[in-house]
Scaffold this motif. Structure first.
Motif, PDB file in Angstrom:
ATOM      1  N   ARG A   1      81.648  47.380  46.413  1.00 34.35           N
ATOM      2  CA  ARG A   1      82.144  46.113  45.827  1.00 34.35           C
ATOM      3  C   ARG A   1      83.327  45.649  46.920  1.00 34.35           C
ATOM      4  O   ARG A   1      83.726  45.606  47.814  1.00 34.35           O
ATOM      5  CB  ARG A   1      84.354  46.581  45.398  1.00 34.35           C
ATOM      6  CG  ARG A   1      83.245  47.380  43.583  1.00 34.35           C
ATOM      7  CD  ARG A   1      84.691  47.177  42.721  1.00 34.35           C
ATOM      8  NE  ARG A   1      85.535  48.176  43.399  1.00 34.35           N
ATOM      9  CZ  ARG A   1      85.909  49.434  43.408  1.00 34.35           C
ATOM     10  NH1 ARG A   1      84.828  50.035  43.177  1.00 34.35           N
ATOM     11  NH2 ARG A   1      87.008  50.064  43.942  1.00 34.35           N
TER      12      ARG A   1
ATOM     13  N   ASP B   1      74.249  51.274  58.716  1.00 31.31           N
ATOM     14  CA  ASP B   1      74.371  52.233  57.675  1.00 31.31           C
ATOM     15  C   ASP B   1      75.642  52.972  58.073  1.00 31.31           C
ATOM     16  O   ASP B   1      76.252  53.432  57.363  1.00 31.31           O
ATOM     17  CB  ASP B   1      73.669  53.366  57.676  1.00 31.31           C
ATOM     18  CG  ASP B   1      71.899  52.368  57.744  1.00 31.31           C
ATOM     19  OD1 ASP B   1      71.683  51.569  56.213  1.00 31.31           O
ATOM     20  OD2 ASP B   1      70.813  52.801  58.528  1.00 31.31           O
TER      21      ASP B   1
ATOM     22  N   THR C   1      74.616  41.826  51.139  1.00 28.89           N
ATOM     23  CA  THR C   1      73.167  42.387  49.834  1.00 28.89           C
ATOM     24  C   THR C   1      73.041  43.822  49.596  1.00 28.89           C
ATOM     25  O   THR C   1      72.778  44.286  48.537  1.00 28.89           O
ATOM     26  CB  THR C   1      71.465  41.190  50.130  1.00 28.89           C
ATOM     27  OG1 THR C   1      72.399  40.279  50.248  1.00 28.89           O
ATOM     28  CG2 THR C   1      71.133  41.817  48.877  1.00 28.89           C
ATOM     29  N   SER C   2      72.576  44.226  51.563  1.00 28.92           N
ATOM     30  CA  SER C   2      72.338  45.590  51.353  1.00 28.92           C
ATOM     31  C   SER C   2      73.659  46.095  50.887  1.00 28.92           C
ATOM     32  O   SER C   2      73.715  47.486  50.317  1.00 28.92           O
ATOM     33  CB  SER C   2      72.659  45.906  52.730  1.00 28.92           C
ATOM     34  OG  SER C   2      70.933  44.873  53.089  1.00 28.92           O
TER      35      SER C   2
ATOM     36  N   LYS D   1      73.530  38.117  54.131  1.00 24.38           N
ATOM     37  CA  LYS D   1      72.426  38.439  53.833  1.00 24.38           C
ATOM     38  C   LYS D   1      73.257  40.713  54.312  1.00 24.38           C
ATOM     39  O   LYS D   1      72.301  40.959  53.542  1.00 24.38           O
ATOM     40  CB  LYS D   1      71.851  38.641  55.425  1.00 24.38           C
ATOM     41  CG  LYS D   1      70.823  37.311  56.019  1.00 24.38           C
ATOM     42  CD  LYS D   1      70.356  37.101  56.039  1.00 24.38           C
ATOM     43  CE  LYS D   1      69.339  35.559  56.437  1.00 24.38           C
ATOM     44  NZ  LYS D   1      68.501  35.604  57.207  1.00 24.38           N
TER      45      LYS D   1
ATOM     46  N   LYS E   1      82.691  54.029  51.502  1.00 20.35           N
ATOM     47  CA  LYS E   1      82.372  55.147  50.963  1.00 20.35           C
ATOM     48  C   LYS E   1      83.435  56.451  50.809  1.00 20.35           C
ATOM     49  O   LYS E   1      83.559  57.054  49.879  1.00 20.35           O
ATOM     50  CB  LYS E   1      80.384  55.590  50.567  1.00 20.35           C
ATOM     51  CG  LYS E   1      79.508  54.538  50.051  1.00 20.35           C
ATOM     52  CD  LYS E   1      78.418  55.712  49.545  1.00 20.35           C
ATOM     53  CE  LYS E   1      77.698  53.753  48.748  1.00 20.35           C
ATOM     54  NZ  LYS E   1      76.500  54.592  48.327  1.00 20.35           N
TER      55      LYS E   1
ATOM     56  N   ARG F   1      76.283  45.663  49.045  1.00 17.03           N
ATOM     57  CA  ARG F   1      76.330  45.387  47.745  1.00 17.03           C
ATOM     58  C   ARG F   1      75.318  46.641  46.482  1.00 17.03           C
ATOM     59  O   ARG F   1      75.968  47.217  45.851  1.00 17.03           O
ATOM     60  CB  ARG F   1      76.659  43.832  46.799  1.00 17.03           C
ATOM     61  CG  ARG F   1      77.703  43.775  47.219  1.00 17.03           C
ATOM     62  CD  ARG F   1      77.411  41.847  46.930  1.00 17.03           C
ATOM     63  NE  ARG F   1      79.088  41.098  47.711  1.00 17.03           N
ATOM     64  CZ  ARG F   1      78.928  40.254  47.499  1.00 17.03           C
ATOM     65  NH1 ARG F   1      77.241  39.174  47.357  1.00 17.03           N
ATOM     66  NH2 ARG F   1      80.012  39.130  48.039  1.00 17.03           N
ATOM     67  N   LYS F   2      74.920  46.456  47.485  1.00 17.69           N
ATOM     68  CA  LYS F   2      73.246  47.929  46.631  1.00 17.69           C
ATOM     69  C   LYS F   2      73.853  48.991  47.020  1.00 17.69           C
ATOM     70  O   LYS F   2      72.998  49.935  45.903  1.00 17.69           O
ATOM     71  CB  LYS F   2      71.965  47.218  47.247  1.00 17.69           C
ATOM     72  CG  LYS F   2      71.121  45.977  46.852  1.00 17.69           C
ATOM     73  CD  LYS F   2      70.092  45.828  47.378  1.00 17.69           C
ATOM     74  CE  LYS F   2      69.572  45.160  47.000  1.00 17.69           C
ATOM     75  NZ  LYS F   2      67.450  44.360  47.731  1.00 17.69           N
ATOM     76  N   ALA F   3      74.597  48.957  48.410  1.00  8.99           N
ATOM     77  CA  ALA F   3      75.096  50.341  48.599  1.00  8.99           C
ATOM     78  C   ALA F   3      75.761  50.911  47.386  1.00  8.99           C
ATOM     79  O   ALA F   3      76.855  52.277  46.728  1.00  8.99           O
ATOM     80  CB  ALA F   3      74.917  50.915  49.683  1.00  8.99           C
ATOM     81  N   GLY F   4      76.723  50.068  46.211  1.00 11.27           N
ATOM     82  CA  GLY F   4      77.548  50.112  44.929  1.00 11.27           C
ATOM     83  C   GLY F   4      79.022  49.868  46.278  1.00 11.27           C
ATOM     84  O   GLY F   4      80.160  49.837  45.507  1.00 11.27           O
TER      85      GLY F   4
END
Length: 454
Positions: free
Chosen positions: A392, A446, A384-385, A381, A453, A387-390
């Motif tokens: 890998r 977060d 999912t978040s 779960k 990143k 990967r949505k943030a880009g």
């Protein structure tokens, strides 16, 4: 014991890291092609031999991979034919198809077959493999990729100018210092004419195209073997050894070829292209090179070839104008011009010079340790978040010892490892380890995304 598997000489396997590097090359070239308005097409790996034969000269025809017909093709052969051991004639009897030698001839066939659907001028690009039955050596493969762009349906020399711009842009983006060499088949025809051997233009161009590889003495020897007179060979020497600036070479050629109408036309075309390029602030040098012939029968105007300056390597890009190529397929008076980037040679150059940006490898940035089914379901779960943030990211698929999972992260150069056990689940936190520094912190989702990143 089973025999150890192998692959044919002149072919290669590519690992995930190698594929990431190759895709960096393809994507760079593709993006530049799009900048200049080219659209992508694809053609089949195999073509009818009738499409391929006779388009590359006698030497090129020998390098075509031919595909045997299916079924009992021997039944149509006579005993006399079988016993003749004539390989070329027999191949013609039971081979109707072949692997494509390049992308230009299949493209010409495509244009003729789809001419009612095409709006001219038509600007296309292709990034696909080609095959040649060549002797494998460093920088030369039997299976390799070409990255072609062509414009058909336009006589304008601005196409040649833009292609040299494209070459300069691609290699600047890749960080490779190159020299783009320019010549014109009309100039070569003019030279053959003024030395009295106009009917031997193909033999002359095939020979002088090898000057860098075999040297002047062997070029002259090949010309003699092809029936070029000694007088003509003597006249040829100062022409193919011209030195000086592009302007100085052109001025000398104007004097040498003054009596050749076709030669003068070639000089005018080169002069137009070079004058226009002088105003474009290119990063890399463009050189007029009279030894550049590219021994292919279908070039009729400008000839382009690119050499890397910092490594010993053959041509890494080439091309030219081929006004009469579609004519052999029944569509006359359609002018074409194009270039082809040799992706495999560019790959080797980038490897030697270590010019790949680290971010091009697209490795996994974050992996979750698998502590069991309950924890894995929770982590999926979170993924999912993430990967949505880009980012890998992945989770180790099996519940295994920590040492094994950390070794997987190390071996795959994954910079961050995330761990979620019962305590982290109850607190809504994640333990994040930086594999490069060894630092380990408990963070929110977060905060994890921000750290990875960065």
């Amino acid at each position: 014991m089973a025999a150890k598997p192998s692959i044919p000489k002149g072919t290669r396997d590519f690992s995930p890291v190698e594929m990431a590097k190759r895709n960096y090359i393809f994507d760079t070239i593709r993006n530049v092609y799009h900048l200049y308005g080219f659209q992508q097409i694809e053609t089949p790996a195999m073509e009818n031999l009738s499409t391929l034969m006779g388009k590359y000269g006698e030497e090129g025809d020998k390098l075509l991979f031919k595909i045997q017909n299916s079924g009992d093709y021997f039944s149509k052969l006579t005993d006399e034919e079988l016993l003749s051991r004539d390989a070329a004639k027999l191949a013609g009897k039971f081979c109707e198809k072949g692997l494509r030698y390049d992308l230009t001839v299949p493209f010409a066939r495509y244009v003729v077959m789809h001419r009612n659907e095409i709006t001219f001028p038509f600007k296309r690009y292709q990034i696909q493999p080609v095959w040649r039955a060549d002797r494998p050596q460093r920088g030369r493969y039997r299976e390799f990729y070409q990255c072609d762009a062509d414009v058909v349906g336009s006589d304008s020399l601005f196409n040649e100018i833009e292609f040299i711009e494209i070459i300069d842009t691609v290699f600047t983006k890749l960080g490779i210092r190159v020299c783009t060499k320019l010549n014109n088949r009309k100039i070569l025809s003019g030279i053959a004419e003024v030395i009295g051997e106009a009917d031997k233009i193909v033999d002359i161009t095939v020979a002088i195209d090898k000057l860098d590889k075999i040297g002047l003495e062997n070029v002259n020897k090949e010309l003699t073997e092809k029936g070029v007179t000694q007088e003509a060979i003597d006249k040829l020497q100062p022409i193919i050894q011209l030195s000086g600036t592009n302007l100085e070479k052109l001025e000398t050629l104007k004097q040498v070829l003054v009596e050749s109408e076709v030669g003068v036309k070639g000089i005018q075309e080169c002069e137009f292209i070079l004058n226009a390029l002088a105003d474009l602030d290119l990063v890399n040098e463009v050189e007029l090179d009279l030894t550049l012939a590219r021994g292919l029968d279908y070039y009729t105007g400008a000839i382009i070839e690119v050499k890397a300056l910092d490594v010993e390597m053959g041509s890494i890009t080439g091309g030219g104008r081929y006004d009469n190529l579609t004519g052999v397929f029944g569509l006359k008076d359609v002018s074409g011009v194009g270039i082809s980037f040799g992706a495999d040679r560019i790959y080797d150059v980038l490897n030697q010079l270590e010019l790949y940006p680290q971010e091009t490898l697209l490795r996994t940035q974050l992996i979750f340790v698998n502590f069991g089914d309950k924890e894995a379901a929770y982590c999926i779960k979170l993924l999912t978040s993430i990967r949505k943030a880009g980012i890998r990211s992945e989770i180790y698929p099996d519940e295994a010892k920590m040492k094994k999972q950390m070794a997987y992260a190390n071996n795959n150069d994954i910079p961050f490892v995330a761990m979620v056990g019962e305590n982290e689940m109850s607190e809504g936190k994640i333990t994040l380890k930086n594999m490069l520094t060894g630092d380990q912190n408990t963070v929110t989702l977060d905060e994890l995304i921000d750290l990875v990143k960065k």
